[in-house]
Design a protein around this motif. Sequence first.
Motif, PDB file in Angstrom:
ATOM      1  N   ASN A 192       9.627   1.209  -3.220  1.00  0.00           N
ATOM      2  CA  ASN A 192       8.942   0.607  -2.077  1.00  0.00           C
ATOM      3  C   ASN A 192       7.503   0.303  -2.447  1.00  0.00           C
ATOM      4  N   THR A 193       7.004  -0.851  -2.000  1.00  0.00           N
ATOM      5  CA  THR A 193       5.609  -1.184  -2.258  1.00  0.00           C
ATOM      6  C   THR A 193       5.036  -2.070  -1.153  1.00  0.00           C
ATOM      7  N   THR A 194       3.738  -1.883  -0.898  1.00  0.00           N
ATOM      8  CA  THR A 194       2.990  -2.757   0.021  1.00  0.00           C
ATOM      9  C   THR A 194       1.764  -3.325  -0.695  1.00  0.00           C
ATOM     10  N   LEU A 195       1.864  -3.473  -2.012  1.00  0.00           N
ATOM     11  CA  LEU A 195       0.748  -4.004  -2.805  1.00  0.00           C
ATOM     12  C   LEU A 195       0.365  -5.408  -2.361  1.00  0.00           C
ATOM     13  N   VAL A 196       1.357  -6.215  -2.019  1.00  0.00           N
ATOM     14  CA  VAL A 196       1.073  -7.565  -1.525  1.00  0.00           C
ATOM     15  C   VAL A 196       0.744  -7.470  -0.044  1.00  0.00           C
ATOM     16  N   SER A 197      -0.369  -8.025   0.358  1.00  0.00           N
ATOM     17  CA  SER A 197      -0.841  -7.921   1.735  1.00  0.00           C
ATOM     18  C   SER A 197       0.196  -8.420   2.735  1.00  0.00           C
ATOM     19  N   LYS A 198       0.449  -7.616   3.746  1.00  0.00           N
ATOM     20  CA  LYS A 198       1.368  -7.951   4.836  1.00  0.00           C
ATOM     21  C   LYS A 198       2.765  -8.326   4.331  1.00  0.00           C
TER      22      LYS A 198
END
Length: 491
Positions: A192-198
């Motif tokens: 899981n990742t949220t590195l890319v904004s939104k």
Amino acid sequence: MKTKIRLNTIIAAALLVTTVTSANDEVPKQALKSNYQLVYSQKPKQVDNFLEMFKEGIFYGRLRSNTFMYKWEEENTDQKDHYTSGLGGSLVYQSAIYNDFDFRGALYYSHGFTNLSEADIKFAKPGQDVLSRFDYSNTGNQNMSALGQAYIRYSGLEKSDITVGRQLVETFYTASNDTKMIPNVFDGIVFNTTLVSKTPIKLAYLAKEKLRAHTDTHSVLAYGDANSSSSDSPSWDQNDDSAMHKGLTYTKLKDAGKEDAPLITGDIQNTSIENLKLNTSFYVVPELVSEIMAEANYKINMDGFSLSPGVRYIKQFDNGAGEIGGAAINGKLVGKSGAFGGYKDASSLDSQMIAARLVGAYKNFKLNLGYSQVMDEADLVTPWRGFPTAGYTRSMARYNWVANTKSYRAELTINPNKTGVYKDVFMQLSALHTDADENKGQFDENFYYAGFVQNLPMMPELQWRLRLGYTDTDKVDADSLDARFELNYLF
């Protein structure tokens, strides 16, 4: 057998101990949403040493009763009225977090009751998963115990985490779908990742699956046969999900060297544009079959009211499975006419689906008008408890993704929330019409559903559910009533 008995005893004792130690807790540690996903209000904290990782962990317990009754318009050699019921629960241990590592283990247990004999368990409909049909038909065993979760997670990556082991995997194509007694789980790796904004992203490599009525893992895409098990009812030994492609047998896949092919899947969401939610999902079973899904939903806010149009498109790619199993997921090309039982290409799984909906929300009411159409090509292959028509025309136990099927649904929900604690009764009412292709052995039908969920006001840890579905079909003597009642005590 002795191992199973010992595991059952451990689970029962652990549930009792946890019930006693948590009896004075004022704040519920967990709650159950209407879609059966758990919400945790108490979570383990960060700790400074290895021993505290265990000491500061949290137990989550669940006692559960689930009863099913299925009544046919007329009984015959293929249809028998029946009931099934399950009594059991689960115990989950979540460790504290040390050096960005944590782990989880979960034990599940169910004792099944039914009026069907071992020889007749094949007639069980939605309540079949309160026990293992495979074990019951071979040994008469009505108990199931399973290690449902056993994983290690590392969250030291920037805005990312990786989980390795047996786990619940909630994506568009995979789901725990814990509507019976034991959830659907997978052995694999999830990132899981949220590195890319939104833009949250989830990717999963899943080597094995354990369906709800199984105690051991099995292939993600192989239908059991005499070569997968020498016991009776070998079709229940591997992936026996009701949406499984039954033409992809263990023997055929083994001959092709693909009986252990993994499932690779992922979700990408984006909310960069205000009020617009974009979703893309995919799955690949290498050298067999793959799909990609794209969806857009736009929310129009008005004075106390919102309107949300949405569209979904799915494209299925045949990468070799069609030649092995054929275009029909029932494993047979049956029908009234046509050289291939209504299928234009008997050996291709290339296919498509489109869906559209309009959702209106006002205060505690939500109205969803949905439509879906599977093109007249091949059936969709999605047997991992994620449903292609979910949110559009998916209703309880309805599989409306056979080729050349059109579906229309109106659904009203009252008192929805995201907390999992329903002080006011949650209600879900829907009417679904399915326009099927009789040349493929299908029948038009209307399906009417009513579901109710409430947590007792004086005891919010205790939740009851009543679900009723009535099928009015063009198939002779096949109208049916599906009734389900469930109790969950979470502690």
